[in-house]
Design a protein around this motif. Sequence first.
Motif, PDB file in Angstrom:
ATOM      1  N   SER A 147     -21.073  26.271  19.735  1.00 60.85           N
ATOM      2  CA  SER A 147     -19.806  27.004  19.692  1.00 60.85           C
ATOM      3  C   SER A 147     -19.818  27.966  18.516  1.00 60.85           C
ATOM      4  O   SER A 147     -20.598  27.811  17.560  1.00 60.85           O
ATOM      5  CB  SER A 147     -18.623  26.031  19.585  1.00 60.85           C
ATOM      6  OG  SER A 147     -18.725  25.240  18.421  1.00 60.85           O
ATOM      7  N   ASP A 150     -14.524  33.084  18.293  1.00 59.54           N
ATOM      8  CA  ASP A 150     -14.312  33.963  19.443  1.00 59.54           C
ATOM      9  C   ASP A 150     -14.048  35.386  18.982  1.00 59.54           C
ATOM     10  O   ASP A 150     -13.117  35.640  18.210  1.00 59.54           O
ATOM     11  CB  ASP A 150     -13.136  33.448  20.281  1.00 59.54           C
ATOM     12  CG  ASP A 150     -13.071  34.138  21.645  1.00 59.54           C
ATOM     13  OD1 ASP A 150     -14.116  34.664  22.092  1.00 59.54           O
ATOM     14  OD2 ASP A 150     -11.995  34.154  22.247  1.00 59.54           O
ATOM     15  N   ASN A 151     -14.908  36.306  19.433  1.00 58.02           N
ATOM     16  CA  ASN A 151     -14.748  37.740  19.165  1.00 58.02           C
ATOM     17  C   ASN A 151     -14.537  38.039  17.676  1.00 58.02           C
ATOM     18  O   ASN A 151     -13.607  38.749  17.297  1.00 58.02           O
ATOM     19  CB  ASN A 151     -13.571  38.279  19.989  1.00 58.02           C
ATOM     20  CG  ASN A 151     -13.572  39.799  20.085  1.00 58.02           C
ATOM     21  OD1 ASN A 151     -14.605  40.445  19.929  1.00 58.02           O
ATOM     22  ND2 ASN A 151     -12.415  40.370  20.330  1.00 58.02           N
ATOM     23  N   ASN A 156     -15.742  42.400  21.931  1.00 53.94           N
ATOM     24  CA  ASN A 156     -16.618  41.539  22.719  1.00 53.94           C
ATOM     25  C   ASN A 156     -16.292  41.621  24.201  1.00 53.94           C
ATOM     26  O   ASN A 156     -15.139  41.684  24.604  1.00 53.94           O
ATOM     27  CB  ASN A 156     -16.504  40.086  22.254  1.00 53.94           C
ATOM     28  CG  ASN A 156     -17.196  39.123  23.212  1.00 53.94           C
ATOM     29  OD1 ASN A 156     -16.571  38.552  24.090  1.00 53.94           O
ATOM     30  ND2 ASN A 156     -18.503  38.996  23.060  1.00 53.94           N
ATOM     31  N   TYR A 159     -20.922  36.841  26.024  1.00 55.08           N
ATOM     32  CA  TYR A 159     -21.867  36.215  25.105  1.00 55.08           C
ATOM     33  C   TYR A 159     -23.132  35.818  25.864  1.00 55.08           C
ATOM     34  O   TYR A 159     -23.059  35.305  26.979  1.00 55.08           O
ATOM     35  CB  TYR A 159     -21.260  34.956  24.478  1.00 55.08           C
ATOM     36  CG  TYR A 159     -20.002  35.191  23.682  1.00 55.08           C
ATOM     37  CD1 TYR A 159     -20.044  35.799  22.433  1.00 55.08           C
ATOM     38  CD2 TYR A 159     -18.762  34.797  24.178  1.00 55.08           C
ATOM     39  CE1 TYR A 159     -18.886  36.006  21.692  1.00 55.08           C
ATOM     40  CE2 TYR A 159     -17.599  34.997  23.451  1.00 55.08           C
ATOM     41  CZ  TYR A 159     -17.668  35.602  22.207  1.00 55.08           C
ATOM     42  OH  TYR A 159     -16.515  35.804  21.484  1.00 55.08           O
ATOM     43  N   GLN A 178     -16.624  32.553  27.488  1.00 55.87           N
ATOM     44  CA  GLN A 178     -16.066  31.674  26.461  1.00 55.87           C
ATOM     45  C   GLN A 178     -17.015  31.549  25.276  1.00 55.87           C
ATOM     46  O   GLN A 178     -18.219  31.782  25.402  1.00 55.87           O
ATOM     47  CB  GLN A 178     -15.796  30.290  27.053  1.00 55.87           C
ATOM     48  CG  GLN A 178     -14.740  30.293  28.152  1.00 55.87           C
ATOM     49  CD  GLN A 178     -14.543  28.916  28.750  1.00 55.87           C
ATOM     50  OE1 GLN A 178     -15.490  28.150  28.895  1.00 55.87           O
ATOM     51  NE2 GLN A 178     -13.301  28.597  29.084  1.00 55.87           N
ATOM     52  N   ASN A 179     -16.458  31.149  24.134  1.00 52.99           N
ATOM     53  CA  ASN A 179     -17.239  31.072  22.904  1.00 52.99           C
ATOM     54  C   ASN A 179     -17.884  29.698  22.717  1.00 52.99           C
ATOM     55  O   ASN A 179     -17.874  29.132  21.615  1.00 52.99           O
ATOM     56  CB  ASN A 179     -16.366  31.415  21.690  1.00 52.99           C
ATOM     57  CG  ASN A 179     -15.150  30.521  21.561  1.00 52.99           C
ATOM     58  OD1 ASN A 179     -14.549  30.127  22.552  1.00 52.99           O
ATOM     59  ND2 ASN A 179     -14.773  30.189  20.340  1.00 52.99           N
ATOM     60  N   ASP A 213     -23.621  38.563  20.788  1.00 51.81           N
ATOM     61  CA  ASP A 213     -22.240  38.944  21.059  1.00 51.81           C
ATOM     62  C   ASP A 213     -22.281  40.393  21.549  1.00 51.81           C
ATOM     63  O   ASP A 213     -22.575  41.307  20.779  1.00 51.81           O
ATOM     64  CB  ASP A 213     -21.431  38.804  19.764  1.00 51.81           C
ATOM     65  CG  ASP A 213     -19.994  39.279  19.879  1.00 51.81           C
ATOM     66  OD1 ASP A 213     -19.700  40.150  20.724  1.00 51.81           O
ATOM     67  OD2 ASP A 213     -19.158  38.809  19.095  1.00 51.81           O
TER      68      ASP A 213
END
Length: 232
Positions: A147, A150-151, A156, A159, A178-179, A213
């Motif tokens: 993990s 996020d962004n 972004n 990924y 999703q991250n 990313d």
Amino acid sequence: MILSCSNSDEAIAPTSLKSYLNSNRFEKGAVIACSASDMETANVLTFFYPVLNAVNARLYETTSVNVNPLDFENYTQVFLESEPIFNGYLRRFSQESSVEKWLIVTFELENEIKVSNPIRSKQFSKPTRWQDIVSINQSQVGMPLFSWPDNPFGDNAIYFQIVSDGNDNLLSGTYTNQNQFQYYKLDNVVLNITRETPPILQLNTSYNFTLMDVSLDNWVNAVTLNKSFVKQ
């Protein structure tokens, strides 16, 4: 890795992408590709996934970003040879560039030219950040959970994750919105370039995790490269 360029005793005349495509069948958006700036220089690294049996990979570029990226007439060929990464599972072009521009990767497959979406280089306006932003949770045996924030750098779109072994062999290659990504669980995977069923991770063995990313215009905002972990 050392860049290998095409050599010739005679000057090679630039070839426009439009002229290359005019007399051939082609498919747009059929090459997975993105670009990043080198961690130590302003060189632009353009990565792509060469599907099995693909041949004649080429890189095309515009003179600047101030052109229509969808007009193939604006692209001319860059005469470079691509180099293998992850033992050839992926490949990349590396080039010096004093200006930002649009890039396109092509290759040939079964008598058809496959064409990537345009890539907007940002080696000066938004250089790629090479840093470790990944956390690894191994509470579930054999299925580590990766993990990351996020962004964290903005812009972004998706990924890209790679799990590789100590010999640089790619074990899995996946894309998520999703991250997070869990090996090998495909619940949130939106694109999978893994050709075979990934192997079971071996106890007390070292593996690597790479994260890209990627922005909507296919520029890599950030890279976590070969973060090492030992399967527990």
